[in-house]
Design an enzyme around this catalytic site. Sequence first.
Site, PDB file in Angstrom:
ATOM      1  N   GLY A  35       0.776  -1.234   0.000  1.00 21.73           N
ATOM      2  CA  GLY A  35       0.000   0.000   0.000  1.00 21.73           C
ATOM      3  C   GLY A  35       0.808   1.286   0.000  1.00 21.73           C
ATOM      4  O   GLY A  35       0.220   2.371  -0.002  1.00 21.73           O
ATOM      5  N   GLY A  44       2.805   2.288  -2.437  1.00 23.16           N
ATOM      6  CA  GLY A  44       2.915   2.824  -3.791  1.00 23.16           C
ATOM      7  C   GLY A  44       4.057   2.263  -4.596  1.00 23.16           C
ATOM      8  O   GLY A  44       4.514   2.897  -5.549  1.00 23.16           O
ATOM      9  N   LYS A  45       4.527   1.050  -4.275  1.00 21.47           N
ATOM     10  CA  LYS A  45       5.627   0.441  -5.033  1.00 21.47           C
ATOM     11  C   LYS A  45       5.276   0.304  -6.508  1.00 21.47           C
ATOM     12  O   LYS A  45       6.083   0.650  -7.388  1.00 21.47           O
ATOM     13  CB  LYS A  45       5.955  -0.945  -4.475  1.00 21.47           C
ATOM     14  CG  LYS A  45       6.486  -0.980  -3.073  1.00 21.47           C
ATOM     15  CD  LYS A  45       6.936  -2.371  -2.687  1.00 21.47           C
ATOM     16  CE  LYS A  45       5.829  -3.393  -2.721  1.00 21.47           C
ATOM     17  NZ  LYS A  45       4.834  -3.202  -1.644  1.00 21.47           N
ATOM     18  N   THR A  46       4.083  -0.219  -6.762  1.00 25.55           N
ATOM     19  CA  THR A  46       3.696  -0.472  -8.152  1.00 25.55           C
ATOM     20  C   THR A  46       3.546   0.834  -8.927  1.00 25.55           C
ATOM     21  O   THR A  46       3.972   0.942 -10.083  1.00 25.55           O
ATOM     22  CB  THR A  46       2.392  -1.275  -8.203  1.00 25.55           C
ATOM     23  OG1 THR A  46       2.574  -2.514  -7.510  1.00 25.55           O
ATOM     24  CG2 THR A  46       1.978  -1.562  -9.630  1.00 25.55           C
ATOM     25  N   SER A  47       2.953   1.850  -8.307  1.00 24.42           N
ATOM     26  CA  SER A  47       2.776   3.138  -8.988  1.00 24.42           C
ATOM     27  C   SER A  47       4.115   3.770  -9.341  1.00 24.42           C
ATOM     28  O   SER A  47       4.331   4.229 -10.475  1.00 24.42           O
ATOM     29  CB  SER A  47       1.980   4.100  -8.097  1.00 24.42           C
ATOM     30  OG  SER A  47       0.683   3.609  -7.860  1.00 24.42           O
ATOM     31  N   ASP A  61       4.361  -9.466  -7.252  1.00 22.88           N
ATOM     32  CA  ASP A  61       3.550  -9.180  -6.068  1.00 22.88           C
ATOM     33  C   ASP A  61       2.208  -9.908  -6.184  1.00 22.88           C
ATOM     34  O   ASP A  61       1.476  -9.705  -7.152  1.00 22.88           O
ATOM     35  CB  ASP A  61       3.318  -7.671  -5.969  1.00 22.88           C
ATOM     36  CG  ASP A  61       2.623  -7.269  -4.672  1.00 22.88           C
ATOM     37  OD1 ASP A  61       2.122  -8.172  -3.975  1.00 22.88           O
ATOM     38  OD2 ASP A  61       2.581  -6.077  -4.374  1.00 22.88           O
ATOM     39  N   THR A 109      -4.232  -2.845  -2.429  1.00 20.38           N
ATOM     40  CA  THR A 109      -3.285  -3.873  -2.010  1.00 20.38           C
ATOM     41  C   THR A 109      -3.585  -4.416  -0.619  1.00 20.38           C
ATOM     42  O   THR A 109      -3.678  -5.639  -0.444  1.00 20.38           O
ATOM     43  CB  THR A 109      -1.842  -3.339  -2.091  1.00 20.38           C
ATOM     44  OG1 THR A 109      -1.546  -2.994  -3.448  1.00 20.38           O
ATOM     45  CG2 THR A 109      -0.850  -4.392  -1.613  1.00 20.38           C
TER      46      THR A 109
END
Length: 572
Positions: free
Chosen positions: A22, A24-27, A49, A498
């Site tokens: 949550g 913001g790794k993916t963003s 993930d 997430t």
Amino acid sequence: MEKFNPNTIQLTKYLFFTGKGGVGKTSISSALAVHLSTQGKKVALVSTDPASNLQDIFEMTLTSELTRVPSLDNLFVANFEPVEAAEKYKESIVGPYRDVLPEFAIKNMEEQLSGSCTVEVAAFNEFTGFLANKDYAEQFDHIIFDTAPTGHTLRMLELPDAWYSYIETATHEASCLGQLSGLSDNKQIYLDAVNKLRDTNLTTMMFVARGDQHSLQECKRAMNELRELNITNDMLIINGIIEHAESDLAIQKSTNEQTVLRQYEGFLNQVPHYYVPMKQFNIFGIEALKQLFSENKLIHQTESVQLQDSHSMDELVQQLVHDNKRFIFTMGKGGVGKTTIAKIISKRLAAHGRSVLLATTDPANRWFDTQSNDRITVKYIDEEQVLKDYEAEVLSATQNLSQDQIDYIKEDLRSPCTQEIAFFRAFSDFIADKSHDVVVIDTAPTGHTLLLLDASQSYHKEIERNANVLPSSVSELLPSITNNDLTEMVIVTLAEPTPIKEAERLKADLERTGIQQRMWVVNNTIATYDDTQDMFNSKIQEERQQINTLIAHQPFVAIQSYDVDIEEVAKL
């Protein structure tokens, strides 16, 4: 603190993004991949993930094979399904024994391979192919991984012959034994991959956090763990920092952020760190990704969402009182606030005239004055001491084992699954308490832990090795904890995709044991606010959408709104 600018920061070929769910790794990893590709770099972006929303962000169907993003010639994306990979991996190990070993032994093997560590090892097994692929190394300027392996997994991969030799002689209920037993054929490839992670000219660990204590503490812990393995090329990105606070809500959150950042000033001075400002739009689609590192712009007006009827914390506690629940567990991923919720529930139960025993791992023991409120007794569980005691107990039976086998056991004891069992054993003593009406425990066992303990008891009974292995309190606990009339498992989550996906997996995990999980708490949400500042309006609408979806699919959803002074909330 300097703003993150990919045009001025030197980046290595391999970039591993890691951090709590949550944050913001993916963003950030996706936005970086898009930016580099628009600068003429050829980029591969790979997610391992289990809760990845990479397909939503790019608005395209993804598989485990690299697929070119239609509007970006230089960007290729893949999305592994580590849970599915873990199931295949588990079957590859257990399958050959199905017609050889008795059923109880097969079930024990299956449960040992059902934990989160197996998922992580299977994920590492998947993306090792990218690290080892010489064609990819030549073809791409940057290979970005959304989710990095933990220090625990990397240390396990380095252990030599004990990978599979100890599993046949194990007599304790450690949960991750054997998850590496199917990797021996490719052992050298994995060790080469670990060495590549150590190469500071090739690899950077990109830690992502928010301006809050939980995510920064997790980054600090993970960074130290990896440095012990000589993985030392680090970078920290603090996501969602408020630059210009105008509304009351923004001022509150900004003040809280800056207070936390000052507390971690010593840690921040030890690592290159940057911030990404909070944006007033949701990070979905190519255009949004392109603007994440640019000046703040409003891409579109967020559609107004009406928050559906939900329950309050008072209503949740009233239901617990009505149902006469004896054991209440709060569960959820780290950082969602399960300890806070456990304390609020305890306070409200006491207000209903119930005497409460609260077992907590919070060393601060804040918000409770036992002299002024004799209805609540707080018992603190020292996590470090519990683990030391459990480790000593397990290692006491290793006199006849090789050093390799002992090293394997020690590493297994570091795993999240095994740690959970150690805590659960300590908590089990409180379940036997008869002097209080209700026992509230702020760390619940997952379904995997319950099944593993149950399988361990059956296993030891079958092979006549059950004496002095499990405490009697644990043996008595399992029937009680799986009794839906006595026990309530309260899942705590945040109003973000997430954490909710992770929480849904926890629910499914419990249901494997027959526990009918029903109560959810969405913690720390701003969905109940009406904010006129554009920056928070889209966030409010997004959280409302997440909560509405949860309400539509879960029987009981309560809301705990964001409040900087949460200690005062707990005192109500």
